[in-house]
Scaffold this motif. Structure first.
Motif, PDB file in Angstrom:
ATOM      1  N   GLU A  37       3.086  -6.068 -17.881  1.00 19.95           N
ATOM      2  CA  GLU A  37       3.642  -7.250 -17.203  1.00 19.95           C
ATOM      3  C   GLU A  37       3.837  -6.950 -15.708  1.00 19.95           C
ATOM      4  O   GLU A  37       3.495  -7.769 -14.846  1.00 19.95           O
ATOM      5  CB  GLU A  37       4.973  -7.640 -17.868  1.00 19.95           C
ATOM      6  N   ALA A  38       4.350  -5.771 -15.426  1.00 21.03           N
ATOM      7  CA  ALA A  38       4.539  -5.387 -14.015  1.00 21.03           C
ATOM      8  C   ALA A  38       3.179  -5.283 -13.304  1.00 21.03           C
ATOM      9  O   ALA A  38       3.029  -5.731 -12.168  1.00 21.03           O
ATOM     10  CB  ALA A  38       5.293  -4.067 -13.929  1.00 21.03           C
ATOM     11  N   ILE A  39       2.202  -4.725 -14.004  1.00 22.55           N
ATOM     12  CA  ILE A  39       0.851  -4.606 -13.412  1.00 22.55           C
ATOM     13  C   ILE A  39       0.299  -5.998 -13.105  1.00 22.55           C
ATOM     14  O   ILE A  39      -0.280  -6.232 -12.034  1.00 22.55           O
ATOM     15  CB  ILE A  39      -0.093  -3.830 -14.362  1.00 22.55           C
ATOM     16  N   ALA A  87       9.104  -4.806 -11.128  1.00 20.71           N
ATOM     17  CA  ALA A  87      10.048  -4.950 -12.241  1.00 20.71           C
ATOM     18  C   ALA A  87      11.445  -5.314 -11.746  1.00 20.71           C
ATOM     19  O   ALA A  87      12.238  -5.908 -12.483  1.00 20.71           O
ATOM     20  CB  ALA A  87      10.085  -3.661 -13.057  1.00 20.71           C
ATOM     21  N   GLU A  88      11.736  -4.966 -10.490  1.00 21.21           N
ATOM     22  CA  GLU A  88      13.059  -5.277  -9.908  1.00 21.21           C
ATOM     23  C   GLU A  88      13.069  -6.633  -9.213  1.00 21.21           C
ATOM     24  O   GLU A  88      14.039  -6.976  -8.537  1.00 21.21           O
ATOM     25  CB  GLU A  88      13.435  -4.208  -8.868  1.00 21.21           C
ATOM     26  N   GLY A  89      11.972  -7.375  -9.315  1.00 18.48           N
ATOM     27  CA  GLY A  89      11.907  -8.682  -8.647  1.00 18.48           C
ATOM     28  C   GLY A  89      11.554  -8.579  -7.182  1.00 18.48           C
ATOM     29  O   GLY A  89      11.686  -9.544  -6.421  1.00 18.48           O
ATOM     30  N   LEU A  90      11.095  -7.396  -6.771  1.00 16.95           N
ATOM     31  CA  LEU A  90      10.701  -7.170  -5.375  1.00 16.95           C
ATOM     32  C   LEU A  90       9.184  -7.236  -5.254  1.00 16.95           C
ATOM     33  O   LEU A  90       8.484  -7.352  -6.254  1.00 16.95           O
ATOM     34  CB  LEU A  90      11.200  -5.785  -4.930  1.00 16.95           C
ATOM     35  N   ALA A  91       8.692  -7.160  -4.035  1.00 15.48           N
ATOM     36  CA  ALA A  91       7.245  -7.166  -3.826  1.00 15.48           C
ATOM     37  C   ALA A  91       6.895  -6.095  -2.795  1.00 15.48           C
ATOM     38  O   ALA A  91       7.757  -5.631  -2.030  1.00 15.48           O
ATOM     39  CB  ALA A  91       6.786  -8.546  -3.353  1.00 15.48           C
ATOM     40  N   THR A  92       5.630  -5.729  -2.801  1.00 18.47           N
ATOM     41  CA  THR A  92       5.168  -4.625  -1.946  1.00 18.47           C
ATOM     42  C   THR A  92       3.802  -4.963  -1.354  1.00 18.47           C
ATOM     43  O   THR A  92       3.139  -5.894  -1.798  1.00 18.47           O
ATOM     44  CB  THR A  92       4.998  -3.327  -2.785  1.00 18.47           C
ATOM     45  N   CYS A  93       3.418  -4.173  -0.390  1.00 13.11           N
ATOM     46  CA  CYS A  93       2.005  -4.198   0.046  1.00 13.11           C
ATOM     47  C   CYS A  93       1.639  -2.796   0.526  1.00 13.11           C
ATOM     48  O   CYS A  93       2.385  -2.185   1.308  1.00 13.11           O
ATOM     49  CB  CYS A  93       1.758  -5.219   1.161  1.00 13.11           C
ATOM     50  N   TRP A  94       0.555  -2.304   0.024  1.00 16.36           N
ATOM     51  CA  TRP A  94       0.004  -1.042   0.545  1.00 16.36           C
ATOM     52  C   TRP A  94      -0.405  -1.265   1.999  1.00 16.36           C
ATOM     53  O   TRP A  94      -0.982  -2.304   2.322  1.00 16.36           O
ATOM     54  CB  TRP A  94      -1.259  -0.673  -0.228  1.00 16.36           C
ATOM     55  N   ILE A  95      -0.184  -0.273   2.834  1.00 14.06           N
ATOM     56  CA  ILE A  95      -0.629  -0.351   4.223  1.00 14.06           C
ATOM     57  C   ILE A  95      -1.441   0.898   4.557  1.00 14.06           C
ATOM     58  O   ILE A  95      -0.897   2.000   4.646  1.00 14.06           O
ATOM     59  CB  ILE A  95       0.572  -0.466   5.202  1.00 14.06           C
ATOM     60  N   GLY A  96      -2.747   0.669   4.716  1.00 16.14           N
ATOM     61  CA  GLY A  96      -3.614   1.765   5.117  1.00 16.14           C
ATOM     62  C   GLY A  96      -4.146   1.559   6.519  1.00 16.14           C
ATOM     63  O   GLY A  96      -4.679   2.485   7.140  1.00 16.14           O
ATOM     64  N   SER A  97      -3.959   0.346   7.015  1.00 17.63           N
ATOM     65  CA  SER A  97      -4.420   0.055   8.364  1.00 17.63           C
ATOM     66  C   SER A  97      -3.290   0.378   9.340  1.00 17.63           C
ATOM     67  O   SER A  97      -2.461  -0.477   9.664  1.00 17.63           O
ATOM     68  CB  SER A  97      -4.834  -1.417   8.448  1.00 17.63           C
ATOM     69  N   PHE A  98      -3.232   1.629   9.722  1.00 22.76           N
ATOM     70  CA  PHE A  98      -2.213   2.064  10.694  1.00 22.76           C
ATOM     71  C   PHE A  98      -2.722   3.307  11.415  1.00 22.76           C
ATOM     72  O   PHE A  98      -3.664   3.968  10.954  1.00 22.76           O
ATOM     73  CB  PHE A  98      -0.866   2.342  10.002  1.00 22.76           C
ATOM     74  N   TYR A  99      -2.100   3.581  12.533  1.00 25.65           N
ATOM     75  CA  TYR A  99      -2.478   4.750  13.330  1.00 25.65           C
ATOM     76  C   TYR A  99      -1.478   5.860  13.033  1.00 25.65           C
ATOM     77  O   TYR A  99      -0.332   5.794  13.496  1.00 25.65           O
ATOM     78  CB  TYR A  99      -2.499   4.397  14.820  1.00 25.65           C
ATOM     79  N   PRO A 100      -1.890   6.885  12.269  1.00 26.12           N
ATOM     80  CA  PRO A 100      -0.938   7.912  11.861  1.00 26.12           C
ATOM     81  C   PRO A 100      -0.240   8.596  13.033  1.00 26.12           C
ATOM     82  O   PRO A 100       0.951   8.930  12.946  1.00 26.12           O
ATOM     83  CB  PRO A 100      -1.777   8.909  11.054  1.00 26.12           C
ATOM     84  N   GLU A 101      -0.968   8.781  14.129  1.00 28.31           N
ATOM     85  CA  GLU A 101      -0.332   9.488  15.254  1.00 28.31           C
ATOM     86  C   GLU A 101       0.801   8.666  15.869  1.00 28.31           C
ATOM     87  O   GLU A 101       1.804   9.198  16.330  1.00 28.31           O
ATOM     88  CB  GLU A 101      -1.376   9.874  16.314  1.00 28.31           C
ATOM     89  N   LYS A 102       0.625   7.333  15.844  1.00 25.77           N
ATOM     90  CA  LYS A 102       1.699   6.462  16.359  1.00 25.77           C
ATOM     91  C   LYS A 102       2.908   6.543  15.427  1.00 25.77           C
ATOM     92  O   LYS A 102       4.054   6.637  15.869  1.00 25.77           O
ATOM     93  CB  LYS A 102       1.211   5.015  16.462  1.00 25.77           C
ATOM     94  N   VAL A 103       2.648   6.503  14.117  1.00 27.35           N
ATOM     95  CA  VAL A 103       3.739   6.575  13.131  1.00 27.35           C
ATOM     96  C   VAL A 103       4.461   7.916  13.269  1.00 27.35           C
ATOM     97  O   VAL A 103       5.689   8.001  13.248  1.00 27.35           O
ATOM     98  CB  VAL A 103       3.184   6.380  11.698  1.00 27.35           C
ATOM     99  N   ARG A 104       3.685   8.968  13.458  1.00 29.47           N
ATOM    100  CA  ARG A 104       4.238  10.313  13.631  1.00 29.47           C
ATOM    101  C   ARG A 104       5.222  10.347  14.805  1.00 29.47           C
ATOM    102  O   ARG A 104       6.323  10.876  14.695  1.00 29.47           O
ATOM    103  CB  ARG A 104       3.060  11.271  13.889  1.00 29.47           C
ATOM    104  N   THR A 105       4.806   9.738  15.900  1.00 27.18           N
ATOM    105  CA  THR A 105       5.649   9.740  17.104  1.00 27.18           C
ATOM    106  C   THR A 105       6.914   8.909  16.868  1.00 27.18           C
ATOM    107  O   THR A 105       8.020   9.343  17.193  1.00 27.18           O
ATOM    108  CB  THR A 105       4.852   9.165  18.300  1.00 27.18           C
TER     109      THR A 105
END
Ligand SMILES: Cc1cc2nc3c(=O)[nH]c(=O)nc-3n(C[C@H](O)[C@H](O)[C@H](O)COP(=O)(O)O)c2cc1C
Length: 172
Positions: A5-7, A110-128
């Motif tokens: 159901e969660a899937i 299952a907790e009534g929340l929602a998500t989204c995978w994020i692969g479109s990002f610049y790791p070096e910016k996130v690192r900083t």
């Protein structure tokens, strides 16, 4: 809610309510990550949880200006320091972090929340932005929050297009 159901209910949410996620619920979804399997039980995943509004705005910019990334009340940043390559030739870090993140996505559903995978990002910016050391891989991110949109019918290939039995019998 059972697993299937969660899937079925999980989808990529790109519109979130302006409502914080209760710390207990955040903890519960993170615990689902903690319990995920990992190669040799390394558990070398690390998750940085971002809720601060100003930081989220910066993260949205680092995520190729995807606005909903800053709108989501929680951003989970999946990291690993594991550089092992398995005998099969595949890297441990990204695989283990990905399994754990999908645990998060399903428990969140299952907790009534929602998500989204994020692969479109610049790791070096996130690192900083988050002060992540150079030896740590920033692997994938996931937004988390209460949905303001609704799941659309998923576009998926039928089973026979993706499964073969006993031997490789795909056309291409
Ligand atoms: C590894 C990975 C990276 C993704 N990166 C993004 C992203 O940066 N932005 C986005 O809007 N969706 C992203 N997605 C979501 C996919 O577009 C989505 O899962 C796919 O279209 C199927 O739709 P569904 O999740 O609603 O079933 C990503 C999904 C995965 C698994």
């Amino acid at each position: 809610m059972d697993v299937l159901e969660a899937i079925n209910k999980r989808y990529s949410c790109r519109d979130y309510l302006d409502r914080p996620v209760e710390p207990d619920k955040v903890k519960k979804v993170l615990d689902a990550a903690r319990l995920a399997p990992s190669a040799r039980n390394f558990q070398d995943w690390r998750f940085v949880i971002v809720t601060d509004k100003a930081l989220r705005a910066k993260m949205s910019e680092a995520a190729n200006n995807q606005k909903f990334v800053g709108q989501a009340p929680v951003i989970i940043v999946g990291c690993s320091n594991n550089n092992h390559v398995m005998r099969c030739g595949q890297a441990v870090g990204p695989i283990d972090v990905s399994i754990a993140l999908e645990h998060i996505a399903l428990q969140a559903t299952a907790e009534g929340l929602a998500t989204c995978w994020i692969g479109s990002f610049y790791p070096e910016k996130v690192r900083t932005i988050l002060g992540i050391p150079d030896n740590i891989m920033v692997i994938e991110m996931m937004t988390l929050g209460y949905p303001a949109d609704q799941k659309k019918p998923p576009k998926r290939e039928p089973l026979q297009a993706i499964v073969s039995y006993e031997k490789w019998s795909f056309k291409a």
